[in-house]
Design an enzyme around this catalytic site. Structure first.
Site, PDB file in Angstrom:
ATOM      1  N   SER A   1       0.815  -1.212   0.000  1.00 18.73           N
ATOM      2  CA  SER A   1       0.000   0.000   0.000  1.00 18.73           C
ATOM      3  C   SER A   1       0.852   1.267   0.000  1.00 18.73           C
ATOM      4  O   SER A   1       1.615   1.502  -0.929  1.00 18.73           O
ATOM      5  CB  SER A   1      -0.954  -0.047   1.201  1.00 18.73           C
ATOM      6  OG  SER A   1      -1.913   0.966   1.142  1.00 18.73           O
TER       7      SER A   1
ATOM      8  N   ASP B   1      -2.587   6.250  -3.521  1.00 20.02           N
ATOM      9  CA  ASP B   1      -1.429   5.663  -2.861  1.00 20.02           C
ATOM     10  C   ASP B   1      -0.877   4.532  -3.720  1.00 20.02           C
ATOM     11  O   ASP B   1      -1.305   4.336  -4.859  1.00 20.02           O
ATOM     12  CB  ASP B   1      -1.776   5.185  -1.448  1.00 20.02           C
ATOM     13  CG  ASP B   1      -2.750   4.028  -1.428  1.00 20.02           C
ATOM     14  OD1 ASP B   1      -3.454   3.815  -2.440  1.00 20.02           O
ATOM     15  OD2 ASP B   1      -2.817   3.310  -0.411  1.00 20.02           O
TER      16      ASP B   1
ATOM     17  N   ASP C   1      -5.896   2.164  -3.523  1.00 20.28           N
ATOM     18  CA  ASP C   1      -7.160   2.000  -2.810  1.00 20.28           C
ATOM     19  C   ASP C   1      -7.443   3.174  -1.889  1.00 20.28           C
ATOM     20  O   ASP C   1      -8.405   3.177  -1.139  1.00 20.28           O
ATOM     21  CB  ASP C   1      -7.193   0.675  -2.028  1.00 20.28           C
ATOM     22  CG  ASP C   1      -6.178   0.618  -0.895  1.00 20.28           C
ATOM     23  OD1 ASP C   1      -5.357   1.540  -0.766  1.00 20.28           O
ATOM     24  OD2 ASP C   1      -6.226  -0.376  -0.132  1.00 20.28           O
TER      25      ASP C   1
ATOM     26  N   ASP D   1      -1.097   1.324  -3.988  1.00 21.79           N
ATOM     27  CA  ASP D   1      -1.955   0.306  -4.610  1.00 21.79           C
ATOM     28  C   ASP D   1      -3.312   0.866  -5.008  1.00 21.79           C
ATOM     29  O   ASP D   1      -4.209   0.115  -5.389  1.00 21.79           O
ATOM     30  CB  ASP D   1      -2.109  -0.909  -3.706  1.00 21.79           C
ATOM     31  CG  ASP D   1      -2.904  -0.625  -2.437  1.00 21.79           C
ATOM     32  OD1 ASP D   1      -2.939   0.539  -2.000  1.00 21.79           O
ATOM     33  OD2 ASP D   1      -3.478  -1.575  -1.874  1.00 21.79           O
TER      34      ASP D   1
END
EC number: 5.4.2.10
Length: 445
Positions: free
Chosen positions: A102, A241, A245, A243
Site C-alpha cells: 500500500s 497511494d 485503494d 496500490d
C-alpha cells in the site's frame, strides 16, 4: 485467536525478512490454493501487484506455490488492489491476490487475499490458511500441476469498469486534473480513464522504477501534487497511494481535502439524488467530529467503527450502507466495489464538481473540522492503559471534554505504541488533554 502471520490487512513486512520472504510467499500460495480448491472445476487465482522491485520475487514464488497444488494462475501485472478484487469476481476465479504494501516505502511488501466474491477474506478463512502454512500441504499429481498465463487485457477491463461508474450524462471536458499515481499500481490506468472521460490530464508519479513508489509522491506525500496543481492552473488534484485503494484531493488553491470531506461530498450528493442507503455513512473513530455534526445538519447519520477499512466494510454490509471510509482516504462505495477504490471514488467527487459548476474550493470543503490532535506514545512493555493512574487521567479528560469533544485512545496493532487522539472546539483544551494523557502513559510504562 492470536494471528501469527495475518495482520489487519493481509501479511506485510520488510522484504527478505520474515515473514515477507520468497519461501513464505510460496507457502501462502500453497496454503491458500489448497484452502480454496472447492468443487470439481478447474481452479483459478488472479494475481496482481504494485510496482515494487520485490514484486517480481514474490509473484514468482506465489505462482510456484499455487501451481504446485494444482491451481491455475492468471497474472495481471501492476494493477490497483480494487482492480484485482473486481477481476477475481468477474473472471469467476476462486480467489485473488494483491502483492502490495500500500502506502509503505518500496522496501516493504505484503500479500492481500480476496475470496471469489471479491471481498477480503473472513477471519475464518485467514485462520484456516494460517493453520495450513506451517503444515505439509499435499501436492498435486504431476498431471494436475497448474498452469500460469499473463492476461494482457486486464488494464483495459479495469479502465472500462471505472469509467462505467461515472454518470452517463456527464463529461470531464474543460476540467484540468492533476493525477498523482505515487509511482504505483495505477500509473497507467488512472490517467487513461480520466483522459477518456474528457479531462485534460497532468500526470505525475507515473515513472515507477521499482524503488520510488510513494517516494515524495502519492496520497501520503501530497506536497508535489499541491505545487503542480497551483503551478499548472489545474481545477483539482487527485492523489492515490501505492496500490490505489486510497484517495486524497487537492483543490485549485493547493488545499488538501481529506477523506472525511470527500465522504461528506459524496454522501450528501447521493442523498440529494435518493441513492444513499442507510441514511448516512460509516466511518471510523478517527473521523473528525465536524463530519458528524455536518451530517447531522443534513439529517444524515454517522456510524463509527474501529480503525481499519475492513471494519468499515463489515459495518456497511451488516447495516446496508453504501458509502463509508476513513479520514486517510480509504473510501468504499459498495454500489461499485468490494474494497476501497481511489479512482472510482475520485470519479464520484469529480461528478459532484461538474454538477455544481463551481470551484473545488467551494464544493469539497463541506465543513470546518474541529481541532484534532493525535500523538503516539512508545512504551517498552507492560499494559500502561490498565494502570490506575492512566485510567483516572482518561476519565478526567472525558469529563472535561464532555459534549464539546471526543477522546480516542487505542494501542497500535503493529508496534508498542499507544495512540492518543482528542478533538474539540477549544484547541488549547484539546492539546492540554492529549499532553496530560501522554504524560500519564509514559509514567506508567
Amino acid at each position: 485467536m492470536a494471528r501469527k502471520y495475518f495482520g489487519t490487512d493481509g501479511i506485510r513486512g520488510a522484504t527478505n525478512l520474515a515473514p515477507m520472504t520468497a519461501q513464505m510467499a510460496m507457502k501462502v500460495g500453497m496454503a491458500a490454493g489448497a484452502h480454496f480448491q472447492r468443487g470439481d472445476h478447474r481452479h483459478r487465482v488472479v494475481i496482481g501487484k504494485d510496482t515494487r522491485l520485490s514484486g517480481y520475487m514474490l509473484e514468482n514464488a506465489m505462482v510456484a506455490g499455487f501451481t504446485s497444488v494444482g491451481m491455475d494462475v492468471v497474472l495481471v501485472g501492476p494493477m490497483p488492489t480494487p482492480a484485482v478484487a473486481m477481476l477475481t469476481q468477474s473472471m469467476r476465479a476462486d480467489m485473488g491476490v494483491m502483492i502490495s504494501a500500500s502506502h509503505n516505502p518500496y522496501a516493504d511488501n505484503g500479500i492481500k487475499l480476496f475470496g471469489p466474491d471479491g471481498f477480503k477474506l473472513s477471519d475464518a478463512d485467514e485462520e484456516a490458511i494460517e493453520a495450513l502454512i506451517d503444515r505439509e500441504v499435499p501436492l498435486a499429481a504431476s498431471s494436475d500441476i497448474g498452469r500460469a498465463r499473463r492476461y494482457d487485457d486486464a488494464r483495459g477491463r479495469y479502465i472500462h469498469f471505472a469509467k462505467a461508474t461515472f454518470p452517463d450524462d456527464l463529461r470531464l471536458d474543460g476540467l484540468k486534473v492533476v493525477v498523482d499515481c505515487a509511482n504505483g499500481a495505477a500509473y497507467q490506468v488512472a490517467p487513461s480513464a480520466l483522459w477518456e472521460l474528457g479531462a485534460e490530464v497532468v500526470a505525475i508519479g507515473v515513472d515507477p522504477n521499482g524503488k520510488n513508489i510513494n517516494d515524495g509522491v502519492g496520497s501520503t506525500a501530497p506536497d508535489t501534487l499541491r505545487e503542480t496543481v497551483v503551478a499548472s492552473g489545474a481545477h483539482i488534484g487527485i492523489a492515490l497511494d501505492g496500490d490505489a485503494d486510497r484517495l486524497i484531493v487537492v483543490d485549485e488553491h493547493g488545499r488538501i481535502v481529506d477523506g472525511d470531506q470527500l465522504m461528506a461530498t459524496i454522501a450528501t450528493g447521493w442523498a440529494r439524488r435518493g441513492r444513499l442507503n442507510g441514511g448516512g455513512l460509516v466511518a471510523t473513530v478517527m473521523s473528525n467530529l465536524g463530519l458528524e455534526r455536518h451530517l447531522g445538519e443534513q439529517g444524515l447519520g454517522l456510524i463509527r467503527t474501529k480503525v481499519g477499512d475492513r471494519h468499515v466494510l463489515e459495518a456497511m454490509r451488516a447495516r446496508g450502507y453504501n458509502v463509508g471510509g476513513e479520514q486517510s482516504g480509504h473510501i468504499i462505495l459498495t454500489d461499485y466495489a468490494t474494497t476501497g477504490d481511489g479512482l472510482v471514488a475520485s470519479l464520484q467527487v469529480l461528478a459532484e464538481l461538474v454538477r455544481a459548476g463551481a470551484p473545488a474550493s467551494e464544493v469539497l470543503h463541506r465543513f470546518e473540522p474541529v481541532p484534532q490532535i493525535l500523538k503516539n506514545v512508545r512504551f517498552a512493555g507492560g499494559k500502561p492503559l490498565e494502570a490506575a493512574s492512566v485510567i483516572d487521567c482518561i476519565a478526567g479528560a472525558e469529563a472535561e471534554l464532555a459534549a464539546n469533544g471526543r477522546l480516542v485512545i487505542r494501542p497500535s496493532g503493529t508496534e508498542p505504541v499507544i495512540r492518543v487522539m482528542a478533538e474539540g472546539d477549544d484547541a488549547a483544551q484539546v492539546e492540554a488533554v492529549v499532553n496530560r494523557i501522554c504524560d500519564a502513559v509514559r509514567a506508567a510504562a
